[in-house]
Design a protein around this motif. Structure first.
Motif, PDB file in Angstrom:
ATOM      1  N   LEU A   1      13.613   0.171  -6.959  1.00  0.00           N
ATOM      2  CA  LEU A   1      13.508  -0.261  -8.347  1.00  0.00           C
ATOM      3  C   LEU A   1      14.574   0.424  -9.198  1.00  0.00           C
ATOM      4  O   LEU A   1      15.060   1.507  -8.839  1.00  0.00           O
ATOM      5  N   PRO A   2      14.937  -0.181 -10.314  1.00  0.00           N
ATOM      6  CA  PRO A   2      15.919   0.457 -11.207  1.00  0.00           C
ATOM      7  C   PRO A   2      15.444   1.836 -11.665  1.00  0.00           C
ATOM      8  O   PRO A   2      14.237   2.105 -11.755  1.00  0.00           O
ATOM      9  N   ARG A   3      16.379   2.704 -11.925  1.00  0.00           N
ATOM     10  CA  ARG A   3      16.059   4.052 -12.379  1.00  0.00           C
ATOM     11  C   ARG A   3      15.169   3.999 -13.630  1.00  0.00           C
ATOM     12  O   ARG A   3      15.425   3.242 -14.554  1.00  0.00           O
ATOM     13  N   GLY A   4      14.113   4.789 -13.617  1.00  0.00           N
ATOM     14  CA  GLY A   4      13.216   4.845 -14.766  1.00  0.00           C
ATOM     15  C   GLY A   4      12.028   3.914 -14.671  1.00  0.00           C
ATOM     16  O   GLY A   4      11.095   4.015 -15.469  1.00  0.00           O
ATOM     17  N   VAL A   5      12.018   2.995 -13.678  1.00  0.00           N
ATOM     18  CA  VAL A   5      10.897   2.070 -13.489  1.00  0.00           C
ATOM     19  C   VAL A   5       9.926   2.673 -12.478  1.00  0.00           C
ATOM     20  O   VAL A   5      10.307   3.003 -11.356  1.00  0.00           O
ATOM     21  N   THR A   6       8.672   2.836 -12.897  1.00  0.00           N
ATOM     22  CA  THR A   6       7.662   3.464 -12.034  1.00  0.00           C
ATOM     23  C   THR A   6       7.204   2.500 -10.946  1.00  0.00           C
ATOM     24  O   THR A   6       6.961   1.326 -11.206  1.00  0.00           O
ATOM     25  N   SER A   7       7.075   3.014  -9.731  1.00  0.00           N
ATOM     26  CA  SER A   7       6.582   2.198  -8.615  1.00  0.00           C
ATOM     27  C   SER A   7       5.097   1.898  -8.796  1.00  0.00           C
ATOM     28  O   SER A   7       4.286   2.796  -9.057  1.00  0.00           O
ATOM     29  N   GLY A   8       4.752   0.636  -8.631  1.00  0.00           N
ATOM     30  CA  GLY A   8       3.349   0.241  -8.738  1.00  0.00           C
ATOM     31  C   GLY A   8       2.502   0.814  -7.626  1.00  0.00           C
ATOM     32  O   GLY A   8       1.292   1.010  -7.799  1.00  0.00           O
ATOM     33  N   LEU A   9       3.126   1.125  -6.492  1.00  0.00           N
ATOM     34  CA  LEU A   9       2.373   1.741  -5.393  1.00  0.00           C
ATOM     35  C   LEU A   9       1.911   3.129  -5.794  1.00  0.00           C
ATOM     36  O   LEU A   9       0.773   3.527  -5.505  1.00  0.00           O
ATOM     37  N   HIS A  10       2.760   3.877  -6.478  1.00  0.00           N
ATOM     38  CA  HIS A  10       2.398   5.225  -6.932  1.00  0.00           C
ATOM     39  C   HIS A  10       1.208   5.166  -7.880  1.00  0.00           C
ATOM     40  O   HIS A  10       0.256   5.940  -7.761  1.00  0.00           O
ATOM     41  N   ASP A  11       1.247   4.238  -8.829  1.00  0.00           N
ATOM     42  CA  ASP A  11       0.148   4.134  -9.794  1.00  0.00           C
ATOM     43  C   ASP A  11      -1.142   3.656  -9.131  1.00  0.00           C
ATOM     44  O   ASP A  11      -2.234   4.143  -9.461  1.00  0.00           O
ATOM     45  N   ALA A  12      -1.031   2.700  -8.211  1.00  0.00           N
ATOM     46  CA  ALA A  12      -2.228   2.208  -7.527  1.00  0.00           C
ATOM     47  C   ALA A  12      -2.896   3.320  -6.726  1.00  0.00           C
ATOM     48  O   ALA A  12      -4.125   3.466  -6.737  1.00  0.00           O
ATOM     49  N   GLU A  13      -2.085   4.124  -6.064  1.00  0.00           N
ATOM     50  CA  GLU A  13      -2.617   5.246  -5.285  1.00  0.00           C
ATOM     51  C   GLU A  13      -3.353   6.230  -6.190  1.00  0.00           C
ATOM     52  O   GLU A  13      -4.432   6.730  -5.851  1.00  0.00           O
ATOM     53  N   ARG A  14      -2.793   6.482  -7.355  1.00  0.00           N
ATOM     54  CA  ARG A  14      -3.395   7.435  -8.293  1.00  0.00           C
ATOM     55  C   ARG A  14      -4.680   6.893  -8.910  1.00  0.00           C
ATOM     56  O   ARG A  14      -5.662   7.628  -9.072  1.00  0.00           O
ATOM     57  N   LEU A  15      -4.717   5.613  -9.215  1.00  0.00           N
ATOM     58  CA  LEU A  15      -5.832   5.041  -9.973  1.00  0.00           C
ATOM     59  C   LEU A  15      -6.990   4.562  -9.091  1.00  0.00           C
ATOM     60  O   LEU A  15      -8.133   4.526  -9.542  1.00  0.00           O
ATOM     61  N   LEU A  16      -6.720   4.198  -7.840  1.00  0.00           N
ATOM     62  CA  LEU A  16      -7.730   3.511  -7.036  1.00  0.00           C
ATOM     63  C   LEU A  16      -8.311   4.345  -5.899  1.00  0.00           C
ATOM     64  O   LEU A  16      -9.182   3.875  -5.165  1.00  0.00           O
ATOM     65  N   LYS A  17      -7.840   5.579  -5.743  1.00  0.00           N
ATOM     66  CA  LYS A  17      -8.203   6.354  -4.554  1.00  0.00           C
ATOM     67  C   LYS A  17      -9.693   6.658  -4.441  1.00  0.00           C
ATOM     68  O   LYS A  17     -10.180   6.950  -3.339  1.00  0.00           O
ATOM     69  N   ASP A  18     -10.439   6.602  -5.540  1.00  0.00           N
ATOM     70  CA  ASP A  18     -11.865   6.944  -5.488  1.00  0.00           C
ATOM     71  C   ASP A  18     -12.776   5.721  -5.509  1.00  0.00           C
ATOM     72  O   ASP A  18     -13.991   5.850  -5.645  1.00  0.00           O
ATOM     73  N   ILE A  19     -12.212   4.529  -5.369  1.00  0.00           N
ATOM     74  CA  ILE A  19     -13.016   3.306  -5.404  1.00  0.00           C
ATOM     75  C   ILE A  19     -13.493   2.965  -3.994  1.00  0.00           C
ATOM     76  O   ILE A  19     -12.708   2.928  -3.049  1.00  0.00           O
TER      77      ILE A  19
END
Length: 338
Positions: free
Chosen positions: A287-305
Motif C-alpha cells: 500500500l502507499p506510504r501512510g495507508v494503514t493495512s486493513g489486515l493489521h486493524d482486523a487483527e487488532r479489533l477482532l481477535k477476541d470475537i
C-alpha cells in the motif's frame, strides 16, 4: 496394514538399530523410492542410517532419531497402502510433524474427509492434501471449525493453498454452493501502467496464483466450466462491494494490501451458510506510504470475537524451497535490529 517393529534385545551389538518389517514388497519399493532417494532424504534430515534387508528396513542411530525415522516410514507406508502417492515435500512434512496425537474428535458434520491421529487430510478431485507442519494442521482444523479464519505469516507457508484446498473439498462435499476467491489488485512496488484487454484480461495477472491453486485440485475443464457457471468466482476485492455472499467458501488472499475500509467492507459480506478465510503477510504490504493495512486493524479489533480464529506461521512453516526459510529468517533478523 501389518508393519512390525522388531527391536533387538538390549546389551547386544545390534541394540542401536530398530527393525521394521513391511509385508508388501511392491509398496516397500515405492517407499524406498528410485535409488533409495526417499530413504536418503530421511537419513539426511534425521541423522540416521537406513539399511534394506529383504522386506525389512533397519534404522540405525540415536534412540530418539531412530524412533522418529520409524514413525515417518510407517506413516508413509500407510499412505501407500491407502493408494496415495507422496513426494519429497510430504516426507519433509512427516518429519516436521510432532508425535501422533490422539483423535481430538473435531468434526463439522462430515466436512472432514478424514481425521486420523490428530491430522487432517483434505480430499480433492486430483489429490489428497496433508498438512506438513503443526501450524498448518492447526490452521486447517480452524478452517473447518470457524466461520471466519485468518492465516497470517510469510510467503511459502501454504496459507492460501490450504484454504483453497479446504474450499474445494467443501464444495465437492456439497457443504457450500460456490467458491469465491479474491485479492486486492495492488501492484508489488511497480507501476505497470494501463493493461490491455477487457476487464477479465486486466485483472487476471493479479489473480493468477488463485488459478494456479485451483488447477492443483480440480481438472482444468471442470474449473473452466465452474467459472463459466459462476460456481467459482475469481475477482478483485473491489468487486465485492454491495454483495452478500451466502452458502459460499470465500477466500481473501494478500489481505495485507487491503485498506481498513476495504477490509471492513469485505468482512461484512459474510452471509448465511458461508465460510470466510483471510490470508496475508504483514511483511509484504504494498500500500502507499501512510495507508494503514486493513489486515493489521482486523487483527487488532477482532481477535477476541468467538468463531473467528487467528493462525500464525513462521519461517519454520515454509514448505517451498528450503532456501526461502533462510531468506525470511535473514530479513526477520535485520528487521529486529532496526
Amino acid at each position: 496394514m501389518d508393519i512390525r517393529a522388531l527391536t533387538p534385545p538390549p546389551n547386544t551389538e545390534e541394540a542401536e538399530e530398530t527393525l521394521l518389517e513391511f509385508p508388501d514388497n511392491r509398496l516397500l519399493i515405492d517407499l524406498c523410492g528410485e535409488f533409495d532417494k526417499n530413504l536418503t532424504q530421511i537419513e539426511e534430515k534425521l541423522s540416521v542410517q537406513i539399511l534394506r534387508r529383504g522386506n525389512l528396513l533397519a534404522v540405525l542411530g540415536e534412540s530418539g532419531a531412530r524412533e522418529k525415522a520409524a514413525e515417518v516410514l510407517q506413516a508413509l507406508y500407510v499412505r501407500l497402502e491407502a493408494g496415495q502417492s507422496f513426494e519429497p515435500g510430504d516426507i519433509d512434512g512427516e518429519i516436521r510433524m510432532g508425535d501422533s496425537e490422539k483423535d481430538t474428535g473435531i468434526r463439522d458434520g462430515d466436512q472432514l474427509e478424514m481425521f486420523r491421529g490428530g491430522r487432517v487430510e483434505i480430499n480433492t478431485r486430483k489429490k489428497t492434501i496433508v498438512p506438513r507442519t503443526e501450524a498448518q494442521n492447526a490452521y486447517v482444523q480452524a478452517l473447518y471449525q470457524n466461520e471466519m479464519a485468518f492465516g497470517i505469516g510469510p510467503a511459502g507457508t501454504g496459507k492460501t493453498y490450504l484454504a483453497v484446498a479446504v474450499g474445494v473439498s467443501m464444495f465437492i462435499g456439497g457443504h457450500v454452493d460456490r467458491i469465491i476467491l479474491s485479492r486486492p489488485a495492488v501492484e508489488a512496488g511497480e507501476r505497470l501502467g494501463f493493461l490491455p484487454g477487457d476487464m477479465k484480461e486486466k485483472v487476471d495477472p493479479f489473480m493468477q496464483p488463485l488459478y494456479d491453486a485451483l488447477a492443483d485440485f480440480l481438472p482444468g475443464k471442470q474449473v473452466a466450466k465452474l467459472i463459466e457457471d459462476k460456481r467459482i468466482e475469481i475477482a478483485p476485492l473491489a468487486f465485492m462491494r454491495g454483495r452478500t455472499l451466502s452458502n459460499a467458501f470465500v477466500v481473501l488472499d494478500e489481505a495485507q494490501n487491503a485498506t481498513t475500509m476495504q477490509m471492513k467492507m469485505f468482512l461484512t459480506r459474510l452471509g448465511e451458510g458461508s465460510r470466510m478465510v483471510i490470508t496475508g503477510d504483514r511483511s509484504q504490504v504494498d500500500l502507499p506510504r501512510g495507508v494503514t493495512s486493513g489486515l493489521h486493524d482486523a487483527e487488532r479489533l477482532l481477535k477476541d470475537i468467538d468463531s473467528i480464529s487467528f493462525n500464525y506461521f513462521t519461517a519454520k512453516d515454509v514448505v517451498r524451497h528450503p532456501l526461502i526459510a533462510k531468506i525470511i529468517e535473514a530479513y526477520d533478523r535485520d528487521d529486529a535490529r532496526l
